[in-house]
Design a protein around this motif. Structure first.
Motif, PDB file in Angstrom:
ATOM      1  N   ALA A   1      45.212  43.982  29.433  1.00 26.57           N
ATOM      2  CA  ALA A   1      44.451  42.743  29.567  1.00 26.57           C
ATOM      3  C   ALA A   1      43.787  42.701  30.941  1.00 26.57           C
ATOM      4  CB  ALA A   1      45.370  41.542  29.383  1.00 26.57           C
ATOM      5  N   ALA A   2      42.467  42.836  30.969  1.00 26.66           N
ATOM      6  CA  ALA A   2      41.747  43.076  32.221  1.00 26.66           C
ATOM      7  C   ALA A   2      41.926  41.975  33.248  1.00 26.66           C
ATOM      8  CB  ALA A   2      40.261  43.274  31.921  1.00 26.66           C
ATOM      9  N   GLU A   3      41.739  40.717  32.835  1.00 20.66           N
ATOM     10  CA  GLU A   3      41.839  39.628  33.807  1.00 20.66           C
ATOM     11  C   GLU A   3      43.233  39.521  34.413  1.00 20.66           C
ATOM     12  OE1 GLU A   3      38.346  38.605  31.243  1.00 20.66           O
ATOM     13  OE2 GLU A   3      40.385  39.316  30.872  1.00 20.66           O
ATOM     14  N   ILE A   4      44.237  39.935  33.672  1.00 20.21           N
ATOM     15  CA  ILE A   4      45.607  39.858  34.182  1.00 20.21           C
ATOM     16  C   ILE A   4      45.876  40.981  35.179  1.00 20.21           C
ATOM     17  CG2 ILE A   4      48.057  40.020  33.579  1.00 20.21           C
ATOM     18  CD1 ILE A   4      47.411  38.642  30.944  1.00 20.21           C
ATOM     19  N   ILE A   5      45.568  42.210  34.807  1.00 25.18           N
ATOM     20  CA  ILE A   5      45.945  43.340  35.667  1.00 25.18           C
ATOM     21  C   ILE A   5      45.078  43.430  36.924  1.00 25.18           C
ATOM     22  CG2 ILE A   5      46.838  44.605  33.688  1.00 25.18           C
ATOM     23  CD1 ILE A   5      44.429  46.421  33.829  1.00 25.18           C
ATOM     24  N   PHE A   6      43.925  42.774  36.916  1.00 23.99           N
ATOM     25  CA  PHE A   6      43.100  42.727  38.125  1.00 23.99           C
ATOM     26  C   PHE A   6      43.163  41.363  38.810  1.00 23.99           C
ATOM     27  CE2 PHE A   6      41.074  46.334  35.925  1.00 23.99           C
ATOM     28  CZ  PHE A   6      41.108  47.272  36.956  1.00 23.99           C
ATOM     29  N   ASP A   7      44.025  40.487  38.330  1.00 24.68           N
ATOM     30  CA  ASP A   7      44.220  39.152  38.895  1.00 24.68           C
ATOM     31  C   ASP A   7      42.884  38.420  39.058  1.00 24.68           C
ATOM     32  OD1 ASP A   7      45.754  37.037  39.807  1.00 24.68           O
ATOM     33  OD2 ASP A   7      45.695  37.683  41.898  1.00 24.68           O
ATOM     34  N   GLN A   8      42.162  38.293  37.960  1.00 23.67           N
ATOM     35  CA  GLN A   8      40.878  37.611  37.922  1.00 23.67           C
ATOM     36  C   GLN A   8      40.982  36.392  37.016  1.00 23.67           C
ATOM     37  OE1 GLN A   8      38.100  39.050  39.930  1.00 23.67           O
ATOM     38  NE2 GLN A   8      40.063  39.864  40.644  1.00 23.67           N
ATOM     39  N   GLY A   9      39.876  35.653  36.885  1.00 26.44           N
ATOM     40  CA  GLY A   9      39.913  34.440  36.089  1.00 26.44           C
ATOM     41  C   GLY A   9      38.704  34.287  35.198  1.00 26.44           C
ATOM     42  N   LEU A  10      38.465  33.063  34.770  1.00 28.81           N
ATOM     43  CA  LEU A  10      37.345  32.763  33.880  1.00 28.81           C
ATOM     44  C   LEU A  10      36.015  33.100  34.560  1.00 28.81           C
ATOM     45  CD1 LEU A  10      38.507  29.256  32.589  1.00 28.81           C
ATOM     46  CD2 LEU A  10      38.604  31.430  31.343  1.00 28.81           C
ATOM     47  N   GLY A  11      35.164  33.800  33.826  1.00 29.82           N
ATOM     48  CA  GLY A  11      33.836  34.099  34.327  1.00 29.82           C
ATOM     49  C   GLY A  11      33.757  35.230  35.331  1.00 29.82           C
TER      50      GLY A  11
END
Length: 222
Positions: A60-70
């Motif tokens: 899950a990209a947003e999780i493993i790179f610690d990112q968020g919406l958008g």
């Protein structure tokens, strides 16, 4: 917590690798995941990276790179197999949304690569549309075998490198954007147990590859 949108390939790369380092260390900040960010991005998006990754549920990209919406424009297929729709999605992210970075993300214990290795070794054909996935991964597996690669990490790195080559060779739009310095392409591999990424190759960005087993291509940036 909001994050300033990076404007250059280097800024985008550094932001992603810093986020991954936090995730791997167990100290994520979970930026851009609140109600305010949801409202801010409802009318428009301005992601800072296109991420082409495997559909594996553990990636899950947003999780493993610690990112968020958008933050990320994500394109995922089994084995990050590339077809016209994938290329069109990458071009949309780069030319329409203005993403300064494209990431190709592979991972260890990839089922698509393993299935392709089995199909090549046994000379069997998969059923249904899975055959299309295996056909797209097969050139990477054959190249790795020809180079004497035997370890899983080597096969994964070869496939990531071949995918970077493929998207650059087939998409004139992407190649032009990289040549102009407006975007860059980086190939990474992800270790499931550690939660960390390793750089395999890059185009348009001076990022040395991390130490890796020998693969079908000479290590190094292009």
């Amino acid at each position: 917590m909001n994050v300033v949108v990076p404007a250059t390939p280097r800024e985008a790369f550094d932001l992603l690798t810093a986020g991954n380092a936090r995730f791997a260390a167990g100290t994520p900040r979970h930026p851009n995941q609140d109600a305010a960010r949801r409202v801010d991005t409802a009318s428009a998006q301005r992601p800072h990276a296109v991420l082409l990754g495997c559909s594996d549920s553990r990636l899950a990209a947003e999780i493993i790179f610690d990112q968020g919406l958008g933050d990320l424009f994500v394109v995922r297929t089994a084995g990050h197999a590339v077809g016209p729709e994938v290329l069109g999605s990458i071009e949309y992210g780069v030319s329409v949304l203005g993403c300064p970075l494209v990431v190709v993300l592979g991972h260890d214990a990839c089922g698509a690569v393993a299935a392709t290795r089995d199909a090549v070794r046994e000379g069997t054909a998969a059923r249904g549309f899975l055959r299309d996935v295996i056909e797209r991964v097969t050139p990477s597996v054959l190249a790795a075998q020809a180079a004497g690669v035997s370890e899983d990490e080597g096969f994964i790195a070869t496939h990531v490198r071949h995918t970077v080559d493929l998207v650059m060779d087939r998409s004139r739009e992407l190649a032009d954007q990289v040549a102009a310095g407006r975007t860059a392409v980086v190939g990474l591999t992800y270790r499931l147990a550690e939660g960390s990424v390793r750089t395999v190759t890059s185009r348009g960005l001076d990022v040395p590859p991390d130490p890796a087993p020998a693969t079908a291509s000479t290590p190094g940036n292009r």
